[in-house]
Write an enzyme that holds these catalytic residues in place. Structure first.
Site, PDB file in Angstrom:
ATOM      1  CG  ASP A 119      -2.120   0.740   1.217  1.00 52.60           C
ATOM      2  OD1 ASP A 119      -2.141   1.763   0.518  1.00 52.60           O
ATOM      3  OD2 ASP A 119      -3.087   0.320   1.867  1.00 52.60           O
ATOM      4  CG  ASP A 147      -4.063   6.174   0.862  1.00 54.78           C
ATOM      5  OD1 ASP A 147      -4.876   5.400   1.384  1.00 54.78           O
ATOM      6  OD2 ASP A 147      -3.942   7.370   1.191  1.00 54.78           O
ATOM      7  CD  GLU A 194      -8.757   4.851  -0.684  1.00 53.88           C
ATOM      8  OE1 GLU A 194      -9.593   4.700   0.198  1.00 53.88           O
ATOM      9  OE2 GLU A 194      -7.741   5.564  -0.547  1.00 53.88           O
ATOM     10  CG  HIS A 203      -8.091  -0.011   6.141  1.00 51.57           C
ATOM     11  ND1 HIS A 203      -8.183  -0.288   4.796  1.00 51.57           N
ATOM     12  CD2 HIS A 203      -7.507   1.197   6.243  1.00 51.57           C
ATOM     13  CE1 HIS A 203      -7.654   0.720   4.109  1.00 51.57           C
ATOM     14  NE2 HIS A 203      -7.237   1.631   4.972  1.00 51.57           N
ATOM     15  CG  ASP A 204     -10.396   3.358   5.111  1.00 51.77           C
ATOM     16  OD1 ASP A 204      -9.699   3.484   6.132  1.00 51.77           O
ATOM     17  OD2 ASP A 204      -9.956   3.526   3.952  1.00 51.77           O
TER      18      ASP A 204
HETATM   19  C1  GLC Z   1      -7.284   6.059   2.477  1.00 56.95           C
HETATM   20  C2  GLC Z   1      -6.993   4.994   3.490  1.00 56.95           C
HETATM   21  C3  GLC Z   1      -7.379   5.492   4.847  1.00 56.95           C
HETATM   22  C4  GLC Z   1      -6.558   6.719   5.149  1.00 56.95           C
HETATM   23  C5  GLC Z   1      -6.677   7.773   4.058  1.00 56.95           C
HETATM   24  C6  GLC Z   1      -5.602   8.818   4.167  1.00 56.95           C
HETATM   25  O1  GLC Z   1      -8.625   6.334   2.384  1.00 56.95           O
HETATM   26  O2  GLC Z   1      -7.619   3.795   3.135  1.00 56.95           O
HETATM   27  O3  GLC Z   1      -7.230   4.528   5.843  1.00 56.95           O
HETATM   28  O4  GLC Z   1      -6.942   7.277   6.371  1.00 56.95           O
HETATM   29  O5  GLC Z   1      -6.556   7.212   2.770  1.00 56.95           O
HETATM   30  O6  GLC Z   1      -4.367   8.303   3.797  1.00 56.95           O
END
Ligand code: GLC
Ligand code: CA
Length: 547
Positions: free
Chosen positions: A96, A197, A252, A325-326
């Site tokens: 990641d 990310d 993402e 995880h979010d």
């Molecule tokens: C993404 C991650 C999350 C994080 C955010 C900032 O959404 O999945 O966990 O807090 O980015 O990096």
């Protein structure tokens, strides 16, 4: 078919997976010790959430050194051993990476703060001005403004996340080269790809104009995401990095929509293999966002799946996920974590593993881990939850009511320690874990499910095996039936040779499926022990039929 299309991905949140040295924090040797377990599920690729050096204000999504392992997690030799262990077992590893921002403790940012003519100044996004005059009205993802003031140079810097996560300036070619070199560094170690990310946010709107909307999802899609140069950067990244390796890339993509998805993942684009979109993950958010929820509507979810499948069918590829995880735990959010816990967790597995695209399983979902409900806000650790709480209390929200929302929505729901067995802390750690274990580890844990042929875990294994044996489930055609039915999700998958029907009952009610199936149809997978008529669906029943 390419390997990353056939792959099933298992996502690990290292902090919460397995603690090997009793400090209460999951770590790399802990993951290493569980590789046989991961392999036994049948997955092909492991996605590791960030493991780089970090002060952990956002659990590793605030990186202070992209080439070092976080001290809590181990060191580089632990990493090398882990990677070798993964490859030895025929699995692959994707890391990641966080290209949009760093930690404010990264040496680039520290240098950037030194002076306006520091060579690192332009690594970040600064605006000179008075402290109480913000450069624009942008809010951050984690409550409050997206700007913080630095006295030394009397300037604001942009942070779309916490103030300890300053945004990088991708306009600066040096920043881009740094990022590409970091990626090469990890590829040369032998990794197999990246999850990137919030990569949809790296190109900023020229002039950083004020937002005219108050609805956060609109602000993301209209102001933060899909900036004018994002495709220039991704193409450059592909040319400089990805094309040199046989790798998998998944971005993402907050703000990525049906209209622009193919610009990221179209086969002719040379950008990314896949993105995570959030169409289905935001359907229960009201106008005020996740802490203003509206009831979940299955029809809306089916429409999102249908539209995305259709959009990507011809020349793209999708990623299929229902949680990570979010987000809250899938069984608590889309299933039923009470009476039909077991059935609904298996139904979710069936959906995940019968759709077209690459499925992503988040750690613990394979044993049906559920949301947690800590009594006090002090038990929570997630910066997003804590900031939202503070914000809500300042605005005079009712604490009891808001606590209910936290129970439902907090990201910590997905981050509780993994439940290995019924010993102390669910076998995650000898010591007090960094985030309290869910009390239900005595009933929900791996050891118990290993010994039960009909467990959720063994259902995942069976379903994964079934998908591997029936590759038309990976890339065959997809068609949803009775889209407007509020409680059933019914779809067909097929190729020239085979035809499958997937029948899912997202409710506690009994249903009859009004479909005429050929006589030759056979029941291949079922989440209930005793079969009943092909057309009948019991509460939360899931069936896979083959013609
Ligand atoms: C993404 C991650 C999350 C994080 C955010 C900032 O959404 O999945 O966990 O807090 O980015 O990096
Ligand atoms: Ca540890």
């Amino acid at each position: 078919m390419t390997w990353w299309k056939e792959a099933i991905v298992y996502q690990i949140y290292p902090r919460s997976f397995k603690d090997s040295n009793g400090d209460g924090i999951g770590d790399l040797p802990g993951i290493f010790s569980k590789l046989d377990y991961i392999q036994s599920i049948g997955v092909d690729v492991i996605w590791l959430c960030p493991i780089y050096q970090s002060p952990n204000h956002d659990n590793g999504y605030d990186i202070s050194d992209y080439r070092q392992i976080m001290i809590d997690f181990g060191d580089m030799s632990d990493f090398d051993q882990l990677l070798e262990g993964i490859h030895e077992r025929g699995m692959k590893l994707i890391m990641d990476i966080v290209p949009n921002h760093t930690s404010d403790e990264h040496r680039w940012f520290k240098a950037s703060c030194e002076s306006e003519d520091n060579p690192f100044r332009d690594y970040y996004i600064w605006r000179k001005g008075e402290m109480d005059k913000l450069p624009n009205n942008w809010p951050s993802f984690f409550s409050g403004d997206a700007w913080d003031y630095d006295e030394k140079t009397q300037s604001h810097y942009l942070h779309l996340f916490s103030k300890k996560q300053p945004d990088l300036n991708w306009e600066n070619p040096k920043v881009r080269q740094e990022m590409y070199e970091i990626m090469h560094f990890w590829f040369k170690k032998g990794i197999d790809g990246f999850r990137m990310d919030v990569v949809s946010l790296i190109s900023k709107l020229p002039g950083l104009p004020d937002s005219e909307s108050n609805v956060f999802t609109e602000i993301i899609s209209q102001y933060y995401a899909n900036g004018p140069k994002v495709h220039k950067y991704l193409k450059e990244m592909h040319k400089e990095v990805f094309q040199h390796y046989d790798c998998m890339t998944v971005g993402e993509g907050p703000g990525i929509t049906l209209d622009n998805a193919l610009n990221y993942v179209g086969e002719d684009r040379n950008e990314l293999n896949m993105v995570f979109h959030f169409g289905h993950m935001y359907i229960d958010n009201g106008p005020g966002g996740k802490y203003d929820p509206i009831p979940f509507d299955l029809v809306d979810m089916k429409k999102v799946f249908n539209a995305w499948d259709e959009k990507l069918a011809a020349k793209g590829w999708g990623s299929i996920f229902l949680g990570n995880h979010d987000f809250p735990r899938v069984v608590s959010r889309f299933g039923n974590d009470g009476l039909y816990w077991q059935e609904s967790a298996k139904l979710i597995a069936t959906l995940l593993l019968c759709m077209r695209g690459t499925p992503y399983i988040f750690q613990g979902d394979e044993i049906g881990m559920t949301n947690v409900a800590y009594q006090s806000i002090d038990e929570y650790r997630d910066i997003e939850t804590l900031n939202s709480w503070k914000d809500a209390m300042l605005k005079g929200a009712d604490s009891e009511n808001f606590m209910k929302l936290v129970h439902q929505q907090s990201r910590d729901n997905a981050r509780t320690p993994f439940q290995w067995n019924n010993s102390r802390n669910g076998g995650f750690s000898e010591k007090h874990p960094w985030l309290k274990s869910n009390d239900n580890f005595e009933t929900i844990n791996v050891e118990k499910q290993e010994n039960d042929e009909h467990s959720i875990l063994n259902y995942y294994r069976k379903m994964i095996e079934y998908r591997k044996q029936n590759p038309d489930l990976v890339d065959g055609n997809y068609q949803c039936y009775e889209v407007e039915h509020p409680e059933l999700f019914l779809f067909k998958r097929w190729s020239d040779k085979n035809e499958y029907w997937v029948l899912l009952n997202f409710s506690e009610n009994h249903h009859n499926v009004a479909m005429q199936f050929p006589q030759s149809i056979s029941l291949e997978v079922n989440n209930y022990g005793e079969p009943n008529g092909i057309n009948r669906l019991r509460p939360w029943e899931a069936k896979v039929l083959k013609v």
